[in-house]
Design a protein around this motif. Sequence first.
Motif, PDB file in Angstrom:
ATOM      1  N   PHE A  23      31.130  31.741 -25.200  1.00 60.17           N
ATOM      2  CA  PHE A  23      32.050  32.044 -26.554  1.00 60.17           C
ATOM      3  C   PHE A  23      33.405  31.653 -26.365  1.00 60.17           C
ATOM      4  O   PHE A  23      34.462  32.401 -26.132  1.00 60.17           O
ATOM      5  CB  PHE A  23      31.846  33.273 -27.004  1.00 60.17           C
ATOM      6  N   THR A  24      33.861  30.410 -26.231  1.00 52.66           N
ATOM      7  CA  THR A  24      35.254  29.794 -25.911  1.00 52.66           C
ATOM      8  C   THR A  24      36.026  30.190 -27.019  1.00 52.66           C
ATOM      9  O   THR A  24      35.622  30.486 -28.316  1.00 52.66           O
ATOM     10  CB  THR A  24      34.891  28.129 -25.603  1.00 52.66           C
ATOM     11  N   PRO A  25      37.352  30.010 -27.065  1.00 52.48           N
ATOM     12  CA  PRO A  25      38.427  30.126 -27.841  1.00 52.48           C
ATOM     13  C   PRO A  25      38.007  29.317 -29.286  1.00 52.48           C
ATOM     14  O   PRO A  25      38.250  29.867 -30.130  1.00 52.48           O
ATOM     15  CB  PRO A  25      39.459  29.962 -27.131  1.00 52.48           C
ATOM     16  N   LEU A  26      37.764  28.056 -28.828  1.00 54.43           N
ATOM     17  CA  LEU A  26      37.700  27.173 -30.142  1.00 54.43           C
ATOM     18  C   LEU A  26      36.330  27.799 -30.703  1.00 54.43           C
ATOM     19  O   LEU A  26      36.318  27.721 -32.028  1.00 54.43           O
ATOM     20  CB  LEU A  26      37.331  25.825 -29.726  1.00 54.43           C
ATOM     21  N   LYS A  27      35.175  28.012 -30.117  1.00 54.68           N
ATOM     22  CA  LYS A  27      34.018  28.658 -30.849  1.00 54.68           C
ATOM     23  C   LYS A  27      34.253  29.671 -31.700  1.00 54.68           C
ATOM     24  O   LYS A  27      33.825  30.151 -32.808  1.00 54.68           O
ATOM     25  CB  LYS A  27      33.055  28.732 -29.941  1.00 54.68           C
ATOM     26  N   ARG A  28      35.166  30.816 -30.969  1.00 56.46           N
ATOM     27  CA  ARG A  28      35.643  32.027 -31.901  1.00 56.46           C
ATOM     28  C   ARG A  28      36.486  31.379 -33.121  1.00 56.46           C
ATOM     29  O   ARG A  28      36.408  32.316 -34.248  1.00 56.46           O
ATOM     30  CB  ARG A  28      36.515  32.781 -31.025  1.00 56.46           C
ATOM     31  N   MET A  29      37.356  30.645 -32.977  1.00 55.71           N
ATOM     32  CA  MET A  29      38.179  30.213 -34.145  1.00 55.71           C
ATOM     33  C   MET A  29      37.297  29.563 -35.189  1.00 55.71           C
ATOM     34  O   MET A  29      37.427  29.866 -36.501  1.00 55.71           O
ATOM     35  CB  MET A  29      39.300  29.166 -33.745  1.00 55.71           C
ATOM     36  N   THR A  30      36.056  28.865 -34.694  1.00 51.80           N
ATOM     37  CA  THR A  30      35.361  28.438 -35.555  1.00 51.80           C
ATOM     38  C   THR A  30      34.474  29.357 -36.389  1.00 51.80           C
ATOM     39  O   THR A  30      34.279  29.329 -37.658  1.00 51.80           O
ATOM     40  CB  THR A  30      34.317  27.373 -34.921  1.00 51.80           C
ATOM     41  N   VAL A  31      34.245  30.384 -35.746  1.00 51.64           N
ATOM     42  CA  VAL A  31      33.469  31.527 -36.288  1.00 51.64           C
ATOM     43  C   VAL A  31      34.283  32.338 -37.379  1.00 51.64           C
ATOM     44  O   VAL A  31      34.176  32.735 -38.304  1.00 51.64           O
ATOM     45  CB  VAL A  31      32.884  32.817 -35.092  1.00 51.64           C
ATOM     46  N   GLY A  32      35.584  32.357 -36.994  1.00 50.09           N
ATOM     47  CA  GLY A  32      36.550  33.060 -37.706  1.00 50.09           C
ATOM     48  C   GLY A  32      36.714  32.446 -39.212  1.00 50.09           C
ATOM     49  O   GLY A  32      36.891  33.206 -40.168  1.00 50.09           O
TER      50      GLY A  32
END
Length: 615
Positions: A360-369
């Motif tokens: 769960f990379t930072p970029l994936k977290r931001m996409t989920v956000g």
Amino acid sequence: MEKMKKPRSSAPSCFGFPISIFFIVINEFCERFSYYGMRAVLVLYFKFFLHWDDNLSTVIYHTFVALCYLTPILGAIVADSWLGKFKTIVSLSIVYTIGQVVMAVGSINDLTDYNRDGTPDRLSVHIALSVVGLILIAFGTGGIKPCVAAFGGDQFEDDQEKQRSMFFSIFYLSINAGSLISTVVTPILRGEECGIHTKQRCYPLAFGVPAALMAVALVVFIVGSSMYKKVLPQGNIMVQVSKCIAFAVGNRFRHRSKQFPKREHWLDWASEKYDNRLITQTKMVLRVLFLYIPLPMFWALFDQQGSRWTLQATTMNGDFGNMQIQPDQMQTVNPILIIVMVPVVDAVVYPLIKKCRINFTPLKRMTVGMFLAAMAFVAAALVQVQIDKTLPVFPVAGQTQIKVINLDIAEAKVNFGPGLHDVSLPSQGETDYFMLDAASLKTLTVSYGSRNKSRTLAALGQKRYTLEIKNNTVDILDELVLDNISSKPEEGNNLIRFINNLPSTANITMNNINFGEVQTWFASNYTAFQKGTKKIVVTDSSSTCQQQSIPFGFGSAYTIIINECGSSGLKIRYVQDIPPNTVHMAWQIPQYFLMTCGEVVFSVTGLEFSYSQGI
């Protein structure tokens, strides 16, 4: 030989912290209370005091918020290049305080209410003061935003990393405490009634308290002046980066010929003037900025909480048992959920994802956000669909709306002409509002058994009317009353009017609000009341009667018909003109929950992502 120890600062301290930082924390709490308290009631001030429609209120609100987030660039440049952080904070805090005071003065209804009818006679004066106040506030709050936290960090020595880190945690806590408390308090102040000549919603108090807190913030900050460590301005990095980019572009343009060898990156064309460290850092910044292009969309959605979501709440039911929640108080759901969700996500959600071996990379977290923010608006749309089902329909161009009320104990019929709506009414019956083609509506005929009365109608236009009918001894009454309602009642109030169906003139009072002498078979004007039961007192030529009303909800309109006042008491009849708000404000909680989850995943991760890109 014993190593020489670095001399400590002689500045006074408390629990290992410089005393100066306590002034800074108090200043930040008061400033954030001032800003968020004012902003919480702003969109309702636009709609209900300045009488702007929903769209204009939303546009001006977000223009103000955008300006607040643009002016930190100017504040940072001024502080780093000329005035220094301390002087910048003091100077712009004065501007900020003046702006809050101007907003409070502009919201005083009595300022231009020359005829004392409860409505400003020169609304343009209030608009001008409000716009000037908002511009000053935007430059004030934005200008000091990049300075206060950095100024607090300057108070610590190099060997006080632990204390500095704890300071930033306390500083962030003061921000959230100020915003949470103010978002609860200022809507309550707005809901009060105040005024010199007429009682209105107390916007002067709702804006005045934040203005007072901003003045306190300024005084507290200045009081600590002698204790501060003030770093001299050393030049703004943004200016240097801008100059570096401009030189690289210009230099590349001058050497666009093929005889000059290409360089690895277009910013390398700045190497003739700027060192490699600045060029490398500029490359990092541009890489992150490029990836952040879609990110303003998240914050554009996020800030709808203070505009569209608050306006949505004005058409909902805010009854939470013993508490009545104001529409602008629903914004407190976000900071409350933030306090709960941040530790839950960090201590439970992320570890579970890690155990599932999901990268769960930072970029994936931001996409989920961003996805969760989009889902929040899907939830808001579903709520709005339910609200729309409860909203009254008003006439559009070419239409007239009429409701018929039978004041008699006999049955009646009303004919509105060939091809139009015909109605039959039982004893003491009424219809709902129905649409008629305004151009075709020329006559109406009222019938009680074999007795008829016809009349010719003038052009009625795009309005709502109530037709009162009664079979009198002498003639048939057919009084057409203009309702003067074109929208749901404002701020969840209930509009109440009375029809006197007594044989003589009656004086009618409801909760100490006097409707005056209402002639027989005539209707009073609508008057706004808050939710709850009211005491109705009717006095006619022979007696005085009183009775408690039904409990009124949020946003309804009623016509109350006085049928009898005598030895048997007061007999009244309620006719609902506009139904109350039935969709509960609690249905907004899912959209706030989704948006808060998106914020926790997106905002916190954004800092980590920016740092990783810089590495």
